[in-house]
Design an enzyme around this catalytic site. Structure first.
Site, mmCIF file in Angstrom:
data_model
loop_
_atom_site.group_PDB
_atom_site.id
_atom_site.type_symbol
_atom_site.label_atom_id
_atom_site.label_comp_id
_atom_site.label_asym_id
_atom_site.label_seq_id
_atom_site.Cartn_x
_atom_site.Cartn_y
_atom_site.Cartn_z
ATOM 1 N N LYS A 53 0.855 -1.169 -0.126
ATOM 2 C CA LYS A 53 -0.115 -0.006 0.014
ATOM 3 C C LYS A 53 0.811 1.318 -0.042
ATOM 4 C CE LYS A 53 -3.919 -2.546 2.154
ATOM 5 N NZ LYS A 53 -4.428 -2.901 3.188
ATOM 6 N N GLN A 97 -4.959 -1.299 9.416
ATOM 7 C CA GLN A 97 -4.924 -2.693 8.913
ATOM 8 C C GLN A 97 -5.519 -3.606 9.664
ATOM 9 O OE1 GLN A 97 -3.878 -3.535 5.832
ATOM 10 N NE2 GLN A 97 -4.472 -5.766 6.147
ATOM 11 N N ASP A 120 -11.391 2.919 3.829
ATOM 12 C CA ASP A 120 -11.764 1.378 3.730
ATOM 13 C C ASP A 120 -13.392 1.237 3.653
ATOM 14 O OD1 ASP A 120 -9.787 -0.636 3.786
ATOM 15 O OD2 ASP A 120 -9.416 -0.171 5.961
HETATM 16 N N1 GUN Z 1 -7.409 -6.543 6.019
HETATM 17 C C1 GUN Z 1 -7.679 -7.363 5.004
HETATM 18 N N2 GUN Z 1 -8.362 -6.836 4.002
HETATM 19 C C2 GUN Z 1 -8.359 -5.551 4.479
HETATM 20 C C3 GUN Z 1 -8.965 -4.211 4.095
HETATM 21 O O1 GUN Z 1 -9.598 -4.127 3.048
HETATM 22 N N3 GUN Z 1 -8.644 -3.268 4.909
HETATM 23 C C4 GUN Z 1 -7.975 -3.241 6.109
HETATM 24 N N4 GUN Z 1 -7.991 -2.079 6.671
HETATM 25 N N5 GUN Z 1 -7.665 -4.322 6.555
HETATM 26 C C5 GUN Z 1 -7.778 -5.423 5.840
#
Ligand code: GUN
Length: 287
Positions: A53, A97, A120
């Site tokens: 990311k 995350q 998100d």
């Molecule tokens: N963990 C797995 N997928 C995601 C996501 O799309 N966003 C976040 N914040 N954590 C994750």
């Protein structure tokens, strides 16, 4: 043989478009959109996702902030960081995350994020707005899935979509997005009776259960669009490991009309949609 829905290529197209938009902003003398990612603990898979990311945010010319904190961080310390990021004018998007270490209430953390920066799309305000058709920040993985499905068939109207998995991150928002595309939507889960028979009714089958190769040929109607959200690491005979989806790709590729590979399907789309959501948040915040 099924049409292969190449998420790596489509994500690269999306990122190129985002990079061009960010570059136009900079040339007009405006600040770059900013994304903050927060990682707690040392889960290796999460560390890889967060690393990607950050790399892709920077590659798109955006402002990137990463907070990597020890697994022993307390909920109140994390809430304090979220408050600081909410107040930071150079941060348009905040991503914490998941999953978070035991002892931290994820929903409390998600609720603390400013909904305008919730890239998100997990905050109750965005979940609610999506469900009643108002402009919202929309969860990245389901957005990427719909874009891939539309590569197989531009108009999904009237198709029966069966989503296997009812998580807040994928299954539930996926249902909302497919409803908005005029699909008839069924959500299946671990307690569903006769899952193979239900799945065989699907024109679009979305697998989001987190179990390696759990769905096989017996779950797929000939010609169906199969979207595989799973990313599971499994051991190889030679002692190494490899990534497989929730769908038994080799068994299904001869039956489905279109299928996403793992890796290279849904995964790359998630990060591209995250960057796009950050630009959307920037614009709506008056960037
Ligand atoms: N963990 C797995 N997928 C995601 C996501 O799309 N966003 C976040 N914040 N954590 C994750």
């Amino acid at each position: 043989m099924a049409m292969i829905l190449d998420g790596k290529a489509l994500a690269a197209e999306l990122r190129a478009d985002i990079t061009a938009r960010v570059s136009a902003l900079r040339e007009a003398g405006r600040r770059a959109p900013g994304l903050a990612v927060v990682l707690l603990g040392d889960d290796p898979a999460s560390a890889v996702y967060v690393g990607s990311k950050v790399k892709q945010t920077e590659a798109a010319g955006m402002h990137s902030v990463a907070h990597v904190l020890p697994g022993s961080t307390t909920e109140s310390e994390l809430l304090q960081l979220v408050a600081q990021l909410n107040a930071d004018p150079f941060v348009d998007g905040i991503l914490v995350q998941l999953p978070l270490p035991k002892g931290i209430d994820s929903l409390r953390v998600i609720e603390a994020i400013d909904p305008a920066k919730d890239v998100d799309g997990f905050h109750p305000v965005n979940v609610g707005r999506l469900s009643i058709g108002l402009p919202a920040l929309v969860p990245c993985t389901p957005r990427g899935c719909v874009m891939l499905a539309k590569r197989a068939r531009a108009d999904l109207t009237g198709l029966h979509a069966v989503i296997v998995g009812r998580s807040n991150i994928v299954g539930k928002p996926m249902a909302q997005l497919l409803l908005a595309e005029n699909c008839t939507v069924t959500i299946a889960h671990s307690r569903t009776r006769d899952l193979p028979a239900l799945c065989r009714e699907a024109d679009i089958l979305v697998a989001a259960i987190g179990r390696p190769r759990a769905l096989g040929k017996e779950h797929v109607k000939p010609g169906a669009i199969v979207i595989d959200v799973g990313i599971n690491r499994v051991p190889k005979a030679d002692g190494g490991s490899r990534l497989v989806g929730d769908v038994d790709y080799d068994a299904v590729v001869g039956v489905a009309g279109a299928i996403t590979p793992v890796p290279g399907g849904v995964g790359p789309m998630t990060i591209a949609c995250l960057l796009d959501n950050t630009v959307t948040a920037y614009r709506r915040r008056g960037g």
